[in-house]
Design a protein around this motif. Sequence first.
Motif, short mmCIF file in Angstrom:
data_model
loop_
_atom_site.label_atom_id
_atom_site.label_comp_id
_atom_site.label_asym_id
_atom_site.label_seq_id
_atom_site.Cartn_x
_atom_site.Cartn_y
_atom_site.Cartn_z
N SER A 183 19.91 -10.71 -10.32
CA SER A 183 18.53 -10.17 -10.19
C SER A 183 17.49 -11.37 -9.18
CB SER A 183 17.73 -10.40 -11.70
OG SER A 183 17.34 -11.48 -12.05
N TRP A 184 16.24 -10.89 -9.02
CA TRP A 184 15.53 -11.89 -8.08
C TRP A 184 14.96 -12.91 -8.93
CZ3 TRP A 184 10.79 -11.79 -9.94
CH2 TRP A 184 10.12 -10.87 -10.42
N TYR A 185 14.97 -12.85 -10.38
CA TYR A 185 14.58 -13.75 -11.12
C TYR A 185 15.45 -15.23 -10.82
CZ TYR A 185 12.21 -10.37 -14.23
OH TYR A 185 11.69 -9.31 -14.83
N GLY B 70 17.39 -6.97 -17.89
CA GLY B 70 18.01 -8.11 -16.91
C GLY B 70 17.37 -8.01 -15.63
N LYS B 71 17.39 -7.00 -15.01
CA LYS B 71 16.57 -6.87 -13.79
C LYS B 71 14.88 -6.39 -14.41
CE LYS B 71 19.98 -5.05 -10.49
NZ LYS B 71 19.74 -6.08 -9.26
N ARG B 72 14.09 -6.71 -13.49
CA ARG B 72 12.81 -6.38 -13.71
C ARG B 72 12.64 -4.70 -14.10
NH1 ARG B 72 7.72 -4.27 -13.73
NH2 ARG B 72 5.96 -5.46 -13.54
N LEU B 73 12.31 -4.55 -15.49
CA LEU B 73 12.17 -3.14 -15.88
C LEU B 73 10.95 -2.47 -15.11
CD1 LEU B 73 13.07 -1.17 -18.16
CD2 LEU B 73 11.21 -1.86 -19.68
N GLN C 138 20.98 3.68 -2.54
CA GLN C 138 21.03 2.74 -3.87
C GLN C 138 22.31 1.79 -4.11
OE1 GLN C 138 20.40 4.55 -8.08
NE2 GLN C 138 22.51 4.10 -8.02
N ARG C 139 21.90 0.51 -4.16
CA ARG C 139 22.84 -0.36 -4.12
C ARG C 139 23.06 -0.53 -5.91
NH1 ARG C 139 22.82 -6.11 -1.17
NH2 ARG C 139 21.26 -6.45 -2.68
N THR C 140 22.12 -0.90 -6.59
CA THR C 140 22.11 -0.82 -8.09
C THR C 140 21.07 -0.18 -8.66
OG1 THR C 140 22.65 -3.30 -7.40
CG2 THR C 140 22.33 -2.74 -10.02
N PRO C 141 21.42 0.97 -9.72
CA PRO C 141 20.25 1.45 -10.44
C PRO C 141 19.42 0.88 -11.29
CG PRO C 141 22.54 1.94 -11.41
CD PRO C 141 22.74 1.23 -10.28
N THR D 288 13.30 -3.27 0.05
CA THR D 288 14.38 -4.24 -0.34
C THR D 288 13.90 -5.44 -1.00
OG1 THR D 288 14.26 -4.60 2.26
CG2 THR D 288 16.04 -3.41 1.18
N GLY D 289 12.80 -5.45 -1.42
CA GLY D 289 12.13 -6.38 -2.29
C GLY D 289 11.67 -7.75 -1.71
N PHE D 290 12.02 -9.16 -2.41
CA PHE D 290 11.20 -10.10 -1.88
C PHE D 290 12.08 -11.41 -2.00
CE2 PHE D 290 8.17 -7.05 -3.39
CZ PHE D 290 6.87 -7.23 -2.53
N ARG E 151 0.71 -1.23 0.06
CA ARG E 151 0.12 -0.03 0.06
C ARG E 151 0.83 1.26 0.01
NH1 ARG E 151 -5.05 -0.77 2.70
NH2 ARG E 151 -5.60 -3.15 2.95
N TYR E 152 2.01 1.17 -0.19
CA TYR E 152 3.04 2.30 -0.17
C TYR E 152 2.51 3.44 -1.14
CZ TYR E 152 4.78 0.00 -4.29
OH TYR E 152 4.89 -0.58 -5.57
N PRO E 153 2.95 4.73 -0.92
CA PRO E 153 2.53 5.81 -2.08
C PRO E 153 2.87 5.61 -3.36
CG PRO E 153 3.72 6.46 -0.14
CD PRO E 153 3.66 5.20 -0.01
N GLY F 163 17.08 0.89 -1.21
CA GLY F 163 16.47 0.26 -2.57
C GLY F 163 16.07 1.12 -3.44
N THR F 164 16.16 0.69 -4.69
CA THR F 164 15.82 1.40 -5.72
C THR F 164 15.14 0.66 -6.87
OG1 THR F 164 18.11 1.24 -6.69
CG2 THR F 164 17.20 3.32 -5.41
N GLY F 165 14.28 -0.47 -6.49
CA GLY F 165 13.52 -1.35 -7.34
C GLY F 165 12.18 -0.58 -7.56
N SER F 166 11.22 -1.41 -8.44
CA SER F 166 10.03 -0.99 -8.57
C SER F 166 9.08 -0.10 -7.57
CB SER F 166 8.74 -2.00 -9.39
OG SER F 166 9.53 -2.67 -10.20
N SER F 167 9.30 -0.76 -6.28
CA SER F 167 8.44 -0.25 -5.29
C SER F 167 9.10 1.18 -4.67
CB SER F 167 8.58 -1.18 -3.94
OG SER F 167 8.16 -2.33 -4.31
N ALA F 168 10.40 1.15 -4.82
CA ALA F 168 10.91 2.34 -4.72
C ALA F 168 10.78 3.55 -5.55
CB ALA F 168 12.57 2.45 -4.47
N ILE F 169 10.83 2.96 -6.85
CA ILE F 169 10.68 4.10 -8.07
C ILE F 169 9.41 4.63 -8.01
CG2 ILE F 169 10.49 4.01 -10.60
CD1 ILE F 169 13.46 2.44 -10.25
N GLN F 170 8.27 3.69 -7.72
CA GLN F 170 7.08 4.32 -7.46
C GLN F 170 6.67 5.52 -6.39
OE1 GLN F 170 4.29 0.76 -7.58
NE2 GLN F 170 4.02 1.05 -9.73
N SER F 171 7.31 4.95 -5.39
CA SER F 171 6.88 5.64 -4.12
C SER F 171 7.87 6.83 -3.91
CB SER F 171 7.29 4.73 -2.79
OG SER F 171 8.39 4.06 -2.69
#
Length: 534
Positions: free
Chosen positions: A490-492, A326-329, A208-211, A377-379, A52-54, A185-193
């Motif tokens: 990646s988490w894949y 390579g990481k989830r876009l 940020q660890r990896t852009p 920090t993901g899942f 539910r993050y912003p 963290g700078t994955g999808s959740s961070a990038i949206q919030s």
Amino acid sequence: MTQENQTKEFDVLIIGAGFAGIYQLLKLRKLGLSAVILEKADQMGGTWHWNRYPGARCDIPSLEYSYQFDEDLQQDWNWSEKYSAQPEILNYINHVADRFELRDGIQFDEEVTSASFNESTSKWMITSSKGQYEARFCIFATGCLSIPNKPDFQGLENFEGQLLQTSSWPQEEQDFTGKRVAIIGTGSSAIQSIPLIAEQADELYVFQRTPNYSIPSNNGPMDKNVEQEVKSRYSEFRKDNYLNGFGIAAISDESLISESDINEVNQQLEENWQSAGLGFFGGYADIPIDKEANAVAANFVRNKIKDIVKDPETASLLTPDYHIGGKRLCVDTGYFETFNKQNVHLINLKKYPIKEVSATNIESDKIYEIDTLILATGFDAMTGALTNIDISGRGNIKLKDQWEGGAKSYLGLGISNFPNLFTVTGPGSPSVLSNMMPSIEQHVNWITDCIDWMVQNDKSVIESSETAEEDWMGLVNEIADMTIFTDTKSWYNGSNIDTKAKAFLPFIGVPVYTEMLEEIVSENYKGFIFDKVN
Ligand code: N01
């Protein structure tokens, strides 16, 4: 023994009341089977309840990130935006549950802790936080991104400020006005919030660890003409989900960068940047498979970052150096622009890892005094929700042990030694590299048809063979090796968690997968063993 302590019996026990679980309940009820869903949260929604993050919203157009099983439902429901936000998606799932009268089949606040297969009765014994169940079939609709990854930063337990995690965000609205906020963290959740938090916070420190690569969503109110056009041929439109490699009807271009004029390519990439969102990755058919073509698309985005971010050092830090996709876009609304704000600061964890968190601050290159710390920090992706439950199969084999060297599954649906257990969008299926909604429906339909077939054909136990599973995971990896996906951490492939086996898990290619599913059924569920005798 009181009524409450008695073992409750069902034909099927479903774990998880997200999109997969509630559709599975509906399908089983239509078959006339008794089924129940156990859900650890206090409400339904799965991912869309917890995250539910912003700024949380889907990044696949809502017209196709929605159920297709009922024509009236898809005609009646109106999405307000191209990419709907989390509250609207949660309303939708609640609407579906009410419309199809599913609520009475869900037990909330009830966490499954163990499930074990009893070989003498061929039934599953399930233990939850509230009781005991027995069921012939057990279906894990537990999602691919359900178990948060909470890194063990030194001193985290001593932090006295507000500690939040994007993947288990509080139900009450959070206000960051006047606060000094750190986000890791700078994955999808961070990038949206990040863009929304930056609007409120006094200071925002982004660790940020990896852009990541991110494409603008260009989200907006639903275009009524587009909606009308799609609704006029909704069932045809949905078929495209299964014809596109990533299950997204909107991205189906067969052109190759390697065979195109570079000026035209750049023009097309610009158009895709302006309008395609996630579809940028599928804008040319060779971006996912050809490193040189991928580099052209990657460079295009790198240049965009340079153009948008005013401070060259910050721009350079925000620029990824690996294959795009390579990481989830990611898909964003004003992410890179946010770093032009005076109150937003980027910290390079590759150079200055987090040394310690203490009562009031976080230390990397220097000490940052903060009020709020957000973990984005993901899942423990794809396997975490399964290995977190104590699941034992034939001969008391534990799933966690069987998967120690890497998860193996046949089709992402069945696991050897674990009879009558199905996973919806499990490892080895397109799942996270597809549009989740059609993939969920495909699996739920398949599982339901399989159970029905077993009833019709007098079979009581199904289990995938070890050979079929080995061959299948071999194919998953063979296909992945033909793409750009395996070169990147990646988490894949489990690389986001040190202790996790490094194995690439999603099947790439929805159309091939769909064909193979159908072929296996037409050959009486080839690769599965029925009524195995020890
Ligand atoms: O998680 P992530 P997410 N120290 O794993 C960093 C879906 N989703 O929640 O890359 C420091 O992508 C980590 O760094 P690194 C979508 O499929 C969809 O953002 O491992 N940093 C990374 O930057 C997505 O891919 C939507 O070096 C650490 C970040 O934390 C998936 O969910 C929206 C660290 C984690 O990024 C997961 O996204 C949101 C450590 N010890 C999510 N550990 C939609 O739009 C991790 N990191 C539909």
